[in-house]
Motif scaffolding. Structure first.
Motif, PDB file in Angstrom:
ATOM      1  N   LEU A 171       0.809  -1.209   0.000  1.00 27.56           N
ATOM      2  CA  LEU A 171       0.000   0.000   0.000  1.00 27.56           C
ATOM      3  C   LEU A 171       0.848   1.267   0.000  1.00 27.56           C
ATOM      4  CD1 LEU A 171      -2.882  -0.972   2.464  1.00 27.56           C
ATOM      5  CD2 LEU A 171      -2.859  -1.046  -0.033  1.00 27.56           C
ATOM      6  N   ASP A 172       2.074   1.159   0.459  1.00 26.16           N
ATOM      7  CA  ASP A 172       2.982   2.306   0.507  1.00 26.16           C
ATOM      8  C   ASP A 172       4.241   1.984  -0.281  1.00 26.16           C
ATOM      9  OD1 ASP A 172       1.388   3.915   2.369  1.00 26.16           O
ATOM     10  OD2 ASP A 172       1.922   2.360   3.834  1.00 26.16           O
ATOM     11  N   PRO A 173       4.903   2.996  -0.818  1.00 30.70           N
ATOM     12  CA  PRO A 173       6.161   2.749  -1.526  1.00 30.70           C
ATOM     13  C   PRO A 173       7.183   2.080  -0.626  1.00 30.70           C
ATOM     14  CG  PRO A 173       5.355   4.975  -1.969  1.00 30.70           C
ATOM     15  CD  PRO A 173       4.493   4.420  -0.868  1.00 30.70           C
ATOM     16  N   ILE A 174       7.974   1.192  -1.218  1.00 32.37           N
ATOM     17  CA  ILE A 174       9.051   0.517  -0.487  1.00 32.37           C
ATOM     18  C   ILE A 174      10.334   1.278  -0.788  1.00 32.37           C
ATOM     19  CG2 ILE A 174      10.308  -1.645  -0.184  1.00 32.37           C
ATOM     20  CD1 ILE A 174       7.819  -3.052  -1.332  1.00 32.37           C
ATOM     21  N   GLU A 175      11.036   1.692   0.238  1.00 28.85           N
ATOM     22  CA  GLU A 175      12.210   2.542   0.059  1.00 28.85           C
ATOM     23  C   GLU A 175      13.474   1.841   0.529  1.00 28.85           C
ATOM     24  OE1 GLU A 175      11.164   6.056   2.193  1.00 28.85           O
ATOM     25  OE2 GLU A 175       9.894   6.830   0.573  1.00 28.85           O
ATOM     26  N   GLY A 176      14.529   2.065  -0.217  1.00 29.18           N
ATOM     27  CA  GLY A 176      15.817   1.472   0.122  1.00 29.18           C
ATOM     28  C   GLY A 176      16.108   0.244  -0.704  1.00 29.18           C
ATOM     29  N   ALA A 177      17.347   0.145  -1.199  1.00 22.85           N
ATOM     30  CA  ALA A 177      17.722  -0.943  -2.101  1.00 22.85           C
ATOM     31  C   ALA A 177      17.537  -2.319  -1.465  1.00 22.85           C
ATOM     32  CB  ALA A 177      19.172  -0.762  -2.552  1.00 22.85           C
ATOM     33  N   GLU A 178      17.968  -2.486  -0.237  1.00 26.02           N
ATOM     34  CA  GLU A 178      17.881  -3.813   0.394  1.00 26.02           C
ATOM     35  C   GLU A 178      16.428  -4.222   0.626  1.00 26.02           C
ATOM     36  OE1 GLU A 178      19.478  -6.356   4.265  1.00 26.02           O
ATOM     37  OE2 GLU A 178      20.322  -4.369   3.822  1.00 26.02           O
ATOM     38  N   ARG A 179      15.594  -3.302   1.087  1.00 23.67           N
ATOM     39  CA  ARG A 179      14.183  -3.626   1.331  1.00 23.67           C
ATOM     40  C   ARG A 179      13.485  -4.031   0.026  1.00 23.67           C
ATOM     41  NH1 ARG A 179      10.581   0.494   3.934  1.00 23.67           N
ATOM     42  NH2 ARG A 179       9.223  -1.338   4.032  1.00 23.67           N
ATOM     43  N   ILE A 180      13.790  -3.308  -1.036  1.00 24.26           N
ATOM     44  CA  ILE A 180      13.177  -3.622  -2.334  1.00 24.26           C
ATOM     45  C   ILE A 180      13.632  -4.999  -2.805  1.00 24.26           C
ATOM     46  CG2 ILE A 180      13.075  -2.989  -4.775  1.00 24.26           C
ATOM     47  CD1 ILE A 180      13.374  -0.056  -3.887  1.00 24.26           C
ATOM     48  N   ALA A 181      14.932  -5.262  -2.720  1.00 26.02           N
ATOM     49  CA  ALA A 181      15.486  -6.535  -3.185  1.00 26.02           C
ATOM     50  C   ALA A 181      14.867  -7.711  -2.427  1.00 26.02           C
ATOM     51  CB  ALA A 181      17.003  -6.534  -3.020  1.00 26.02           C
ATOM     52  N   ARG A 182      14.735  -7.585  -1.122  1.00 24.11           N
ATOM     53  CA  ARG A 182      14.178  -8.687  -0.332  1.00 24.11           C
ATOM     54  C   ARG A 182      12.674  -8.839  -0.583  1.00 24.11           C
ATOM     55  NH1 ARG A 182      18.007 -10.840   2.512  1.00 24.11           N
ATOM     56  NH2 ARG A 182      19.809  -9.624   3.181  1.00 24.11           N
ATOM     57  N   PHE A 183      11.998  -7.737  -0.786  1.00 21.53           N
ATOM     58  CA  PHE A 183      10.564  -7.817  -1.089  1.00 21.53           C
ATOM     59  C   PHE A 183      10.342  -8.529  -2.421  1.00 21.53           C
ATOM     60  CE2 PHE A 183       6.752  -6.140  -3.149  1.00 21.53           C
ATOM     61  CZ  PHE A 183       5.787  -6.333  -2.166  1.00 21.53           C
ATOM     62  N   LEU A 184      11.105  -8.167  -3.440  1.00 16.73           N
ATOM     63  CA  LEU A 184      10.925  -8.753  -4.771  1.00 16.73           C
ATOM     64  C   LEU A 184      11.299 -10.235  -4.792  1.00 16.73           C
ATOM     65  CD1 LEU A 184      12.227  -5.883  -7.079  1.00 16.73           C
ATOM     66  CD2 LEU A 184       9.877  -6.651  -6.818  1.00 16.73           C
ATOM     67  N   THR A 185      12.382 -10.607  -4.145  1.00 15.94           N
ATOM     68  CA  THR A 185      12.769 -12.017  -4.143  1.00 15.94           C
ATOM     69  C   THR A 185      11.763 -12.843  -3.346  1.00 15.94           C
ATOM     70  OG1 THR A 185      14.265 -11.552  -2.271  1.00 15.94           O
ATOM     71  CG2 THR A 185      15.229 -11.612  -4.483  1.00 15.94           C
ATOM     72  N   GLY A 186      11.152 -12.237  -2.347  1.00 10.82           N
ATOM     73  CA  GLY A 186      10.114 -12.937  -1.600  1.00 10.82           C
ATOM     74  C   GLY A 186       8.887 -13.191  -2.450  1.00 10.82           C
TER      75      GLY A 186
END
Length: 308
Positions: A236-251
């Motif tokens: 619902l909200d933008p995901i900020e930060g390279a590591e958070r984005i990477a872990r969210f996408l791989t999940g």
């Protein structure tokens, strides 16, 4: 029984050929103003409806059919932009402009039609890339209309003033303000080949669930925005930060079996994810230097109609 005139048949409507030829330009104008292909199509249909609601003497009194159609379509868009802001405040999650594919991938959804009518296509240039449209969303309706009509479609300020209902001087100021917003928000884009290479590397790292490789391709302050429209699960909200984005996408990659392929999204290298041949998400990227600065993921099925 209502007889529908055939294209080019001027016996029933002497202006028909002009009206048909204006369709693509009107669609391109409305899409840039609204950021929604479906709404742009509705605007074009409403513009035509208003033309045919006039009597033949009223139509004959119009000096330039093209100018009349543009004025009416622009005013409809101006009105819609005011109500769109209220609708998007109630939108579940983040609202992202509707992505469009390159002409070779354009699909209308009509049975047996995989190419579509050229009049139903958006011309892909810098004024439709996702980063540009997102900046436009932050503008006032008058600012957006004045800028698009003058800077993109090259209408003189005297004509813009008649459409917007402001003075030419005021319209010049509106366009100038919009220009400053865009310059402040957008960094120069690297060559398309470089963007495509970075997006391809991103795709491969995502498919391999290589968190470190993804982090290396993302700007440390990168942000990812998902648009599911409350229909499909998205952050619902933008995901900020390279590591958070990477872990969210791989999940997410492990949660569904998707086929991801490279494509053109709003004129720039992007990705489309499909499940059993059906497009379930489209990804647009803003590449700055050699890193990805912004990702926009559209999962709302209503916005994926041209892709499915």
């Amino acid at each position: 029984m209502t007889i529908q005139p055939e294209p080019g048949d001027s016996r029933l409507d002497p202006h028909l050929s002009v009206i048909v030829s204006e369709r693509r330009r009107l669609l391109n104008l409305a899409y840039r103003l609204l950021g929604s292909l479906s709404e742009a199509e509705d605007v074009v249909q409403e513009t035509y409806a208003r033309w045919y609601a006039m009597s033949r003497p009223q139509q004959q009194a119009v000096e330039s059919v093209g100018a009349w159609l543009t004025t009416v379509a622009s005013r409809i868009c101006l009105s819609l932009l005011g109500s769109a802001r209220a609708r998007r405040e109630r939108y579940v999650g983040e609202w992202v402009p509707e992505p469009v594919p390159e002409p070779a991938e354009w699909i209308t959804g009509r049975p047996g039609d995989t190419t579509g009518d050229p009049a139903d296509r958006i011309t892909l240039d810098e004024s439709v890339n996702m980063a540009f449209l997102v900046v436009l969303e932050a503008m006032t309706p008058a600012e957006r209309v004045a800028f698009i009509l003058h800077d993109v479609f090259r209408y003189p300020f005297a004509e813009v003033a008649d459409i917007v209902g402001r003075t030419p001087v005021a319209c010049r100021q509106l366009a100038s303000s919009a220009r400053r917003r865009i310059r402040a928000a957008q960094a120069p884009a690297p060559p398309t080949a470089q963007q495509a290479r970075i997006v391809r590397d991103f795709k491969q790292a995502w498919e391999a669930k290589d968190v470190n490789a993804l982090i290396g391709l993302l700007d440390p302050d990168a942000a990812a925005t998902g648009d599911g429209g409350g229909v499909v699960t998205a952050s619902l909200d933008p995901i900020e930060g390279a590591e958070r984005i990477a872990r969210f996408l791989t999940g997410r990659a492990g949660a569904a079996r998707l086929t991801v392929r490279e494509c053109t999204v709003n004129g720039r290298p992007g990705l489309v994810a499909q499940s059993d041949g059906v497009t379930v998400s489209v990804y647009a990227f803003d590449v700055v230097g050699d890193r990805i600065k912004r990702i926009w993921a559209v999962l709302n099925p209503d916005k994926l109609r041209p892709w499915t």
